[in-house]
Enzyme design. Structure first.
Site, short mmCIF file in Angstrom:
data_model
loop_
_atom_site.label_atom_id
_atom_site.label_comp_id
_atom_site.label_asym_id
_atom_site.label_seq_id
_atom_site.Cartn_x
_atom_site.Cartn_y
_atom_site.Cartn_z
N ASP A 67 -38.78 41.47 -102.05
CA ASP A 67 -37.65 42.39 -101.98
C ASP A 67 -36.84 42.38 -103.28
O ASP A 67 -36.34 43.41 -103.72
CB ASP A 67 -36.73 42.02 -100.82
N ASN A 136 -28.80 47.06 -101.75
CA ASN A 136 -28.40 46.16 -100.68
C ASN A 136 -26.89 46.06 -100.51
O ASN A 136 -26.36 46.42 -99.47
CB ASN A 136 -28.96 44.76 -100.93
N ARG A 147 -10.62 27.68 -105.48
CA ARG A 147 -9.65 28.12 -104.50
C ARG A 147 -10.00 29.51 -103.98
O ARG A 147 -10.57 30.32 -104.69
CB ARG A 147 -8.24 28.15 -105.10
N THR A 177 -29.62 43.22 -93.66
CA THR A 177 -30.52 42.10 -93.36
C THR A 177 -30.61 41.12 -94.52
O THR A 177 -31.48 40.24 -94.52
CB THR A 177 -31.93 42.63 -93.02
N TYR A 179 -27.75 39.43 -97.73
CA TYR A 179 -26.63 38.51 -97.84
C TYR A 179 -25.65 38.68 -96.68
O TYR A 179 -25.11 37.71 -96.14
CB TYR A 179 -25.93 38.75 -99.19
N SER A 182 -26.65 36.72 -93.68
CA SER A 182 -26.43 35.29 -93.87
C SER A 182 -24.96 34.92 -93.74
O SER A 182 -24.62 33.79 -93.35
CB SER A 182 -26.92 34.87 -95.26
#
Length: 282
Positions: A67, A136, A147, A177, A179, A182
């Protein structure tokens, strides 16, 4: 008349170009006009070469890799209306269509048109007068800081929420489907006309993904004082914005075409690929 076919290979996936050489031989034998990316032209000097600065030379591009390989060449193909047929040498391969054990079918697929054209939307991000594209996702993330950052997120100039987080993801249905998944986002079917917006590690109990229309414009502003954030399009850093700056993300006018086999099924692939992906690799 035989089609003009381009080939773009990820040298990290096909190190010795064994797979690419086999594909070239299959296509040349069937009298296709083959163009090789300048990185791999040495395997067949008789074939003309191309790079991303060239105008349209062929109608279909075979990508050899995964991909990520498709993401690297996606904008070029979208700009020139070139359809992609992906050959999977990667781990997951949501975007690819042909597996390694089916290489011999490629000439038949192309000759007998045993495929459908599937359109995928791209995202367009504007930041500091610069425009970039992604298949994507667009990611805004804290730059060299331990921080969290404060971000304001607006949809069509209306405040959606303010977040204290590590960053923010705006994904297309294709990127849902990747990042975004996830990071806890939801899966969108490729034919859904929408974008997903999602904070990364938000310090909140109410933070959830939000699905907005693909006709919307999402603006993200940096509220933290003295902060610099990286703008990332499909894994590539394309710029930075700082405190009080903002970026805007919308669906691009251009689309990317994929060749899909008639038997191709998104949900079957989703189940299969996610099961493979979820297994710890040895």
């Amino acid at each position: 008349m035989k089609k003009n076919i381009g080939i773009y290979t990820n040298r990290n996936k096909d190190k010795d170009l064994v797979v690419t050489s086999k594909i070239v031989s299959l296509l040349v034998r069937e009298k296709f006009n083959v163009y090789l990316h300048s990185d791999i032209v040495s395997i067949a000097p008789e074939c003309p070469s191309f790079n991303e600065n060239d105008k349209k030379l062929f109608d279909i591009l075979l990508t050899v890799g995964g991909d990520g390989t498709i993401l690297r060449i996606a904008t070029y193909c979208a700009e020139h209306d070139i359809a992609i047929l992906g050959i999977n040498l990667g781990t997951v391969g949501f975007l690819t269509e042909v597996e390694l054990d089916s290489l011999n079918l490629i000439p038949k697929i192309l000759t007998e048109k045993e495929f459908l054209y599937e359109k995928r939307s791209l995202l367009c991000v504007n930041h500091n007068g610069k425009t970039s594209y992604a298949l994507n996702e667009i990611v805004l993330t804290r730059d060299f800081s331990d921080r969290m950052i404060a971000l304001g997120v607006y949809v069509n100039d209306k405040l959606a929420d303010k977040y204290y987080c590590d960053g923010f993801i705006v994904s297309s249905p294709t990127g849902s489907t990747a990042y975004s998944l996830s990071a806890g986002g939801c899966v969108l079917s490729p034919d859904v006309k929408a974008m997903s917006i999602l904070p990364i590690n938000s310090h909140s109990l109410h933070s959830r993904p939000i699905i907005v229309s693909d006709e919307a414009t999402v603006k993200i502003s940096v509220l933290s004082a003295g902060k610099s954030c990286a703008v990332i399009a499909d894994g590539q850093t394309v710029g930075k914005i700082k405190t009080q700056d903002e970026l805007s993300v919308s669906t691009a006018k251009k689309q990317l075409s994929f060749l899909r086999l008639n038997k191709s099924n998104f949900y079957e692939k989703l189940l299969s690929k996610l099961n493979i992906w979820s297994v710890t690799q040895k």
